[in-house]
Design a protein around this motif. Structure first.
Motif, short mmCIF file in Angstrom:
data_model
loop_
_atom_site.label_atom_id
_atom_site.label_comp_id
_atom_site.label_asym_id
_atom_site.label_seq_id
_atom_site.Cartn_x
_atom_site.Cartn_y
_atom_site.Cartn_z
N UNK A 172 0.80 -1.22 0.00
CA UNK A 172 0.00 0.00 0.00
C UNK A 172 0.83 1.26 0.00
N UNK A 173 2.08 1.15 -0.40
CA UNK A 173 2.96 2.31 -0.45
C UNK A 173 2.35 3.45 -1.24
N UNK A 174 2.48 4.66 -0.69
CA UNK A 174 1.79 5.81 -1.27
C UNK A 174 2.64 6.61 -2.24
N UNK A 175 3.93 6.33 -2.27
CA UNK A 175 4.82 7.08 -3.15
C UNK A 175 5.64 6.11 -3.99
N UNK A 176 6.75 6.58 -4.51
CA UNK A 176 7.67 5.71 -5.23
C UNK A 176 8.73 5.25 -4.24
N UNK A 177 9.03 3.95 -4.22
CA UNK A 177 10.00 3.43 -3.28
C UNK A 177 11.36 4.10 -3.46
N UNK A 178 11.66 4.51 -4.67
CA UNK A 178 12.95 5.14 -4.95
C UNK A 178 13.11 6.48 -4.24
N UNK A 179 12.00 7.05 -3.74
CA UNK A 179 12.08 8.31 -2.99
C UNK A 179 12.83 8.14 -1.67
N UNK A 180 12.97 6.91 -1.21
CA UNK A 180 13.48 6.68 0.14
C UNK A 180 14.94 6.23 0.19
N UNK A 181 15.59 6.19 -0.96
CA UNK A 181 17.00 5.78 -0.94
C UNK A 181 17.78 6.53 -2.00
N UNK A 182 19.09 6.52 -1.81
CA UNK A 182 20.00 7.10 -2.79
C UNK A 182 21.00 6.03 -3.20
N UNK A 183 21.38 6.04 -4.45
CA UNK A 183 22.32 5.04 -4.97
C UNK A 183 23.59 5.73 -5.44
N UNK A 184 24.73 5.19 -5.01
CA UNK A 184 26.01 5.78 -5.38
C UNK A 184 27.05 4.68 -5.52
N UNK A 185 27.61 4.55 -6.71
CA UNK A 185 28.64 3.54 -6.98
C UNK A 185 28.21 2.14 -6.56
N UNK A 186 26.99 1.80 -6.89
CA UNK A 186 26.50 0.47 -6.61
C UNK A 186 26.05 0.23 -5.19
N UNK A 187 26.10 1.26 -4.34
CA UNK A 187 25.65 1.14 -2.96
C UNK A 187 24.32 1.87 -2.81
N UNK A 188 23.33 1.18 -2.26
CA UNK A 188 22.01 1.77 -2.05
C UNK A 188 21.84 2.04 -0.55
N UNK A 189 21.59 3.30 -0.22
CA UNK A 189 21.47 3.68 1.19
C UNK A 189 20.16 4.41 1.43
N UNK A 190 19.47 4.03 2.49
CA UNK A 190 18.22 4.68 2.85
C UNK A 190 18.48 6.13 3.27
N UNK A 191 17.51 7.00 3.02
CA UNK A 191 17.64 8.40 3.38
C UNK A 191 17.80 8.52 4.91
N UNK A 192 18.75 9.34 5.37
CA UNK A 192 19.06 9.44 6.81
C UNK A 192 17.86 9.82 7.68
#
Length: 279
Positions: A172-192
Motif C-alpha cells: 500500500x505504499x503511497x509514493x515511489x519506493x525510490x524516494x526513500x533511498x540514494x544510490x552511489x557507486x553500486x551502494x544503495x542507502x536509505x535516506x538518513x
C-alpha cells in the motif's frame, strides 16, 4: 533405531547441552531453550565448516577462541528478513492500527529481534507516509551486534531492490519506493531522516528485562526457534512491556494461543497475527 544409535543420540544431546551452557556462562548468550532440532542443525553446520569431528571438539574451540564463537553465533542467529516482508501485514497495519495510533500524543514501537533492520525501516517509511514518524520513537533491538550495525548503516543490498520495490507497492505504499533511498557507486542507502527516530540497541529476549512501555511490539518469526518454555517467558515480557490497548504482532506461523497471557489479548487480525492487549 539400534541401541547403539540411541546411545549416540543421547550422548550428542549431552554434548549440545554442555555447549549451550558453556556459551551462556562464557559469553552471556542463552540458547538453552531454543528448539533442539533447529539448534542441532546449525551447530552441525558450523562443525562441518570448521572441519571438526563432533560437538565436544566445537565446544573446546568455542570456549577458548572468541573468533570461533562469533562464527558459531552467526549460524545460531541467522538474519532472515526483507523490506515490507509479508506486504499484507503492513497493509493491514496501515488500515487497522494506524488510525488508532493517530490519537496518541506520542508513539513508542519496539521491533524485537530486528535483525539487519529491513522491517524497522519499512515501518519508518509507512509512518512517514501516514504523517506519524515525527511523533514516534522506534526501538530496534537484536541479540546480534553485527546485524544491528548493518541496520544502523541503512545500506540495502542492490540485488534486493526489485523485490523490495514489489513488496512496498503491495503493502500500500503511497509514493515511489525510490524516494526513500540514494544510490552511489553500486551502494544503495536509505535516506538518513528515516533513522532519526530509531534507537538501535542490543537486547537479549532470553535474559534481558522490559525497558519501556510500548504501544506496538513487533516480533515476527523469532519465537519459532524457541521451545514452549522460552516462548511463554518472552510472551510475558511482551505483555508487561505493552501499554493498555497496545498491539502485539507476531509471525505468520506464530500465535499467542496456549501461552499464559492468551486471554489478556483480543485478536485484532487473525490472518496477519495482530493482537491487542485488553487487560
Amino acid at each position: 533405531m539400534s541401541k547403539h544409535e540411541s546411545s549416540e543420540g543421547e550422548l550428542e544431546k549431552i554434548e549440545i547441552t554442555l555447549l549451550l551452557e558453556g556459551i551462556y556462562r562464557r559469553y552471556g548468550y542463552d540458547f538453552r531453550n531454543y528448539s533442539y532440532a533447529s539448534i542441532r542443525r546449525r551447530i552441525w553446520h558450523r562443525i562441518n565448516l570448521e572441519g571438526l569431528a563432533n560437538v565436544s571438539f566445537l565446544q573446546e574451540r568455542v570456549m577458548h577462541d572468541s573468533d570461533t564463537f562469533l562464527r558459531l553465533l552467526g549460524d545460531l542467529v541467522i538474519p532472515v528478513t526483507e523490506m515490507f516482508r509479508d506486504p499484507d501485514m503492513f497493509q493491514a497495519f496501515r488500515k487497522e492500527v494506524v488510525p488508532l495510533l493517530r490519537n496518541l500524543p506520542y508513539i513508542r514501537i519496539w521491533h524485537a529481534g530486528c535483525s539487519t533492520g529491513e522491517e524497522v525501516h519499512s515501518m519508518a517509511i509507512m509512518l512517514h507516509e501516514e504523517g506519524l514518524l515525527d511523533k514516534t520513537r522506534i526501538y530496534a533491538t537484536d541479540i546480534n551486534e553485527n546485524a544491528l550495525q548493518r541496520a544502523k548503516d541503512g545500506i540495502i543490498p542492490i540485488n534486493n531492490m526489485k523485490l523490495y520495490t514489489k513488496n512496498y507497492q503491495a503493502s500500500g505504499g503511497a509514493q515511489s519506493f525510490s524516494d526513500y533511498y540514494a544510490s552511489d557507486h553500486g551502494i544503495v542507502m536509505l535516506k538518513p531522516y528515516l533513522r532519526n527516530n530509531i534507537v538501535f540497541a542490543r537486547h537479549n529476549l532470553v535474559t534481558d528485562q522490559s525497558f519501556n512501555e510500548f504501544h506496538v511490539i513487533m516480533c515476527r518469526n523469532v519465537m519459532i526457534y524457541f521451545n514452549a518454555q522460552l516462548r511463554d517467558q518472552v510472551h510475558r515480557l511482551f505483555y508487561e512491556s505493552l501499554a493498555k490497548q497496545g498491539f502485539l504482532i507476531v509471525g505468520g506461523k506464530e500465535s499467542i494461543s496456549f501461552t499464559p497471557v492468551a486471554e489478556r489479548y483480543e485478536t485484532w487480525n487473525d490472518q496477519q497475527r495482530i493482537f491487542r492487549k485488553i487487560r
